[in-house]
Design a protein around this motif. Sequence first.
Motif, PDB file in Angstrom:
ATOM      1  N   ASP A 125      60.524  -3.900  91.530  1.00  0.00           N
ATOM      2  CA  ASP A 125      60.301  -2.479  91.728  1.00  0.00           C
ATOM      3  C   ASP A 125      60.937  -2.294  93.156  1.00  0.00           C
ATOM      4  O   ASP A 125      61.934  -1.348  93.362  1.00  0.00           O
ATOM      5  CB  ASP A 125      58.708  -2.067  91.953  1.00  0.00           C
ATOM      6  CG  ASP A 125      58.495  -1.907  90.351  1.00  0.00           C
ATOM      7  OD1 ASP A 125      59.314  -1.903  89.412  1.00  0.00           O
ATOM      8  OD2 ASP A 125      57.286  -2.117  90.490  1.00  0.00           O
ATOM      9  N   ARG A 126      61.002  -3.203  94.039  1.00  0.00           N
ATOM     10  CA  ARG A 126      61.686  -3.022  95.434  1.00  0.00           C
ATOM     11  C   ARG A 126      63.081  -3.325  95.219  1.00  0.00           C
ATOM     12  O   ARG A 126      63.823  -2.417  95.603  1.00  0.00           O
ATOM     13  CB  ARG A 126      60.956  -4.238  96.053  1.00  0.00           C
ATOM     14  CG  ARG A 126      61.569  -4.227  97.834  1.00  0.00           C
ATOM     15  CD  ARG A 126      61.100  -5.264  98.618  1.00  0.00           C
ATOM     16  NE  ARG A 126      61.375  -6.648  98.101  1.00  0.00           N
ATOM     17  CZ  ARG A 126      62.452  -7.321  98.097  1.00  0.00           C
ATOM     18  NH1 ARG A 126      63.595  -6.779  98.778  1.00  0.00           N
ATOM     19  NH2 ARG A 126      62.508  -8.535  97.776  1.00  0.00           N
ATOM     20  N   LEU A 127      63.420  -4.200  94.425  1.00  0.00           N
ATOM     21  CA  LEU A 127      65.016  -4.311  94.081  1.00  0.00           C
ATOM     22  C   LEU A 127      65.372  -3.211  93.309  1.00  0.00           C
ATOM     23  O   LEU A 127      66.756  -2.809  93.746  1.00  0.00           O
ATOM     24  CB  LEU A 127      65.252  -5.774  93.497  1.00  0.00           C
ATOM     25  CG  LEU A 127      64.857  -7.006  94.063  1.00  0.00           C
ATOM     26  CD1 LEU A 127      64.853  -8.234  93.101  1.00  0.00           C
ATOM     27  CD2 LEU A 127      65.597  -7.382  95.174  1.00  0.00           C
ATOM     28  N   LEU A 180      75.115  -0.729  98.992  1.00  0.00           N
ATOM     29  CA  LEU A 180      75.630  -1.642  98.104  1.00  0.00           C
ATOM     30  C   LEU A 180      75.237  -3.316  98.709  1.00  0.00           C
ATOM     31  O   LEU A 180      74.944  -4.153  98.199  1.00  0.00           O
ATOM     32  CB  LEU A 180      77.091  -1.690  97.735  1.00  0.00           C
ATOM     33  CG  LEU A 180      77.280  -0.789  96.551  1.00  0.00           C
ATOM     34  CD1 LEU A 180      78.887  -0.944  96.347  1.00  0.00           C
ATOM     35  CD2 LEU A 180      76.499  -1.297  95.162  1.00  0.00           C
ATOM     36  N   ALA A 181      75.302  -3.124 100.013  1.00  0.00           N
ATOM     37  CA  ALA A 181      75.345  -4.479 100.704  1.00  0.00           C
ATOM     38  C   ALA A 181      73.968  -5.332 100.612  1.00  0.00           C
ATOM     39  O   ALA A 181      73.648  -6.296 100.273  1.00  0.00           O
ATOM     40  CB  ALA A 181      75.733  -4.256 102.265  1.00  0.00           C
ATOM     41  N   PRO A 182      72.800  -4.320 100.992  1.00  0.00           N
ATOM     42  CA  PRO A 182      71.510  -5.255 100.814  1.00  0.00           C
ATOM     43  C   PRO A 182      71.044  -5.781  99.308  1.00  0.00           C
ATOM     44  O   PRO A 182      70.664  -6.801  99.413  1.00  0.00           O
ATOM     45  CB  PRO A 182      70.447  -4.035 101.274  1.00  0.00           C
ATOM     46  CG  PRO A 182      71.303  -2.850 101.936  1.00  0.00           C
ATOM     47  CD  PRO A 182      72.793  -3.000 101.465  1.00  0.00           C
ATOM     48  N   LEU A 183      71.524  -4.910  98.226  1.00  0.00           N
ATOM     49  CA  LEU A 183      71.257  -5.394  97.038  1.00  0.00           C
ATOM     50  C   LEU A 183      72.083  -6.756  96.859  1.00  0.00           C
ATOM     51  O   LEU A 183      71.333  -7.388  96.272  1.00  0.00           O
ATOM     52  CB  LEU A 183      71.405  -4.375  96.132  1.00  0.00           C
ATOM     53  CG  LEU A 183      71.476  -4.887  94.677  1.00  0.00           C
ATOM     54  CD1 LEU A 183      70.295  -5.077  94.137  1.00  0.00           C
ATOM     55  CD2 LEU A 183      71.824  -3.561  93.489  1.00  0.00           C
ATOM     56  N   GLN A 184      73.347  -6.820  97.160  1.00  0.00           N
ATOM     57  CA  GLN A 184      74.219  -7.968  96.831  1.00  0.00           C
ATOM     58  C   GLN A 184      73.698  -9.007  97.638  1.00  0.00           C
ATOM     59  O   GLN A 184      73.816 -10.055  97.266  1.00  0.00           O
ATOM     60  CB  GLN A 184      75.617  -7.542  97.321  1.00  0.00           C
ATOM     61  CG  GLN A 184      76.368  -6.460  96.387  1.00  0.00           C
ATOM     62  CD  GLN A 184      77.835  -6.169  96.590  1.00  0.00           C
ATOM     63  OE1 GLN A 184      78.334  -6.304  97.605  1.00  0.00           O
ATOM     64  NE2 GLN A 184      78.479  -5.565  95.642  1.00  0.00           N
ATOM     65  N   GLY A 185      73.167  -8.627  98.868  1.00  0.00           N
ATOM     66  CA  GLY A 185      72.646  -9.864  99.792  1.00  0.00           C
ATOM     67  C   GLY A 185      71.375 -10.470  99.023  1.00  0.00           C
ATOM     68  O   GLY A 185      71.091 -11.581  99.050  1.00  0.00           O
ATOM     69  N   GLU A 186      70.329  -9.601  98.331  1.00  0.00           N
ATOM     70  CA  GLU A 186      69.321 -10.148  97.730  1.00  0.00           C
ATOM     71  C   GLU A 186      69.577 -10.960  96.667  1.00  0.00           C
ATOM     72  O   GLU A 186      68.945 -11.797  96.251  1.00  0.00           O
ATOM     73  CB  GLU A 186      68.418  -8.680  97.259  1.00  0.00           C
ATOM     74  CG  GLU A 186      67.641  -8.201  98.472  1.00  0.00           C
ATOM     75  CD  GLU A 186      66.575  -8.781  98.930  1.00  0.00           C
ATOM     76  OE1 GLU A 186      66.249  -9.708  98.376  1.00  0.00           O
ATOM     77  OE2 GLU A 186      65.918  -8.444 100.041  1.00  0.00           O
ATOM     78  N   LEU A 187      70.734 -10.298  95.920  1.00  0.00           N
ATOM     79  CA  LEU A 187      71.064 -11.082  94.426  1.00  0.00           C
ATOM     80  C   LEU A 187      71.486 -12.317  94.863  1.00  0.00           C
ATOM     81  O   LEU A 187      71.052 -13.481  94.101  1.00  0.00           O
ATOM     82  CB  LEU A 187      72.068 -10.244  93.789  1.00  0.00           C
ATOM     83  CG  LEU A 187      71.277  -8.696  92.969  1.00  0.00           C
ATOM     84  CD1 LEU A 187      72.331  -8.209  92.522  1.00  0.00           C
ATOM     85  CD2 LEU A 187      70.111  -9.488  92.100  1.00  0.00           C
ATOM     86  N   GLU A 188      72.320 -12.564  95.903  1.00  0.00           N
ATOM     87  CA  GLU A 188      72.862 -13.516  96.313  1.00  0.00           C
ATOM     88  C   GLU A 188      71.817 -14.616  96.767  1.00  0.00           C
ATOM     89  O   GLU A 188      72.030 -15.988  96.371  1.00  0.00           O
ATOM     90  CB  GLU A 188      74.039 -13.426  97.486  1.00  0.00           C
ATOM     91  CG  GLU A 188      75.323 -12.785  96.851  1.00  0.00           C
ATOM     92  CD  GLU A 188      76.462 -12.332  97.751  1.00  0.00           C
ATOM     93  OE1 GLU A 188      76.035 -12.740  99.083  1.00  0.00           O
ATOM     94  OE2 GLU A 188      77.225 -11.855  97.496  1.00  0.00           O
TER      95      GLU A 188
END
Length: 551
Positions: A125-127, A180-188
């Motif tokens: 949910d957070r993501l 977009l940056a926080p999501l990509q950072g989380e996924l990486e």
Amino acid sequence: MTQVPPPQPLPAPRQAEGMNRFTVGRWFAAGGGALVLILLVGIALSVNALNQLGTTRDQVVEVIDPALMRSLELTSALTGQDTAIRAYGLTGERGRFDEYQAAVAAERRAAADLTRHLRELPGGDRLAGHVGRITAAAREWREEYAERVAEQVREKGEYPISRSGGTRGVELFTGVRASLAPLQGELERLHREGVARMQSGARTLYLTLGALAVIVLVTLVVLALLIRRFVLNPVSRLTEQVRTVAGGDFDARIGVDRPAELNELSGHIDAMRGRILAEWRRVAEAQAKLEDQALELRRSNGELEQFAYVASHDLQEPLRKVASFTQMLEQRYGDQLDDRAKQYIAYAVDGAKRMQTLINDLLAFSRVGRVGGERQMTDSGAALRAALDNLAAPIEEADATVVVHTEMPQVYGNGMLLTQLFQNLVSNAVKFRSSAPPIVEIAAERRDDMWEFSCSDNGIGIDSKYAERVFMIFQRLHPRDVYPGTGIGLALAKKIVEYLGGTIWVDNVGRTSSGTTFRWTLPAAPPLSLELTPHSRSRPPTGAASGADDV
């Protein structure tokens, strides 16, 4: 005869102590149980590592990596919208607007797929909230910038890209990029952590399998050493001990301490060794005594042979003199003797002659099996013919008929003894005749490994109650003045038959007339182990055997 004591029960085997009480089965059960436990623990750890590795792999491959792909597609779609709308605002080309609309549709699809994947992750949910903020920033950029540019181009035919408008669009799109940056950072980060967990799980699996293999190998080595120490070495020692005893050292002790089965087995073997050794010593002592007795018996037999020689010569010589001189007395002085004196002389001569006959019969009875009694395959027909030749005169005198119903077979016996046997039985049948002329019938029939002979007559017969008594020496059923004889003939016949390995009996079963049937058996072939009968002959035997029996 020396009596050998009965075998004593085996003594209780020595009891093992401590670890030596463990049986081979217990050793194998303990070792097998330990190995199975180690295998179960290793398998459980390996399965757990595989499950963790599989879970991490599924999460990375089926969730994180597709989410990264969707995030890249989302970024590409947003970048395409910006590029297409700027080109449309500068050129007014319809194709550029279509590209813009396609990029908007691609953004929505990518956002929906990305949200679905992110919700499968822990903290989904957070993501997913990151995706909401990205789509909100993109919507704001389209409403305040992209849609206005498109509207001016469609309605006014103007190219609204201006300094102020372009700056506002850049600012809004920069906000989109920032979201977009926080999501990509989380996924990486999730990707890196998943890969790290996969590598850690693989290392754990490899270490578990390696440790399991080492533990199994060590367990097998330990089991092999235990088996060698507690099973193979004791078996080898027991084998060597038994080999020593088998080689002739009967006093060597047999015994191993472990395992329990071999301890008990070696105890029983050692007890049997001791008992066999004791029995062997007792048998050796008994054999020594038997040899002494056999030597004494041979000496006694020699004395009996000497006695037989003396009886056949020295004892008969006075009898012959008594008979001869008594007869000479009657011949020379007969005219001076009255009838009573002549009768006394006749009594004396008859007594001397009967004493000679009795001595000869006793000698024949005692010599059965000792003198000239070697056994071999013998033609019973030849023995019968020799007996009938010896009895030709009594048979002719009694007008007797001898009928042989079957061919006489080969038997394992002795020709001289068989001749004497037939002669006594046929003579008996001729002597104890009734008023009718004697008819003697002889036959033979095979009974398994024996030949059964029969000798039947039509004489006065024998009462059944005397069937056993007639074979006893000196037994008579009739007065001597009616049927003369010594009473030894049938006893001699029985001794001959039993010496040759058979039996003889009186068979009156089923007879409807007078007469007697004697039946006897003789071996059809030599036995597997031939009995060796010693014969000693100190001097050449003399004297004739009686050919008649008296009952």
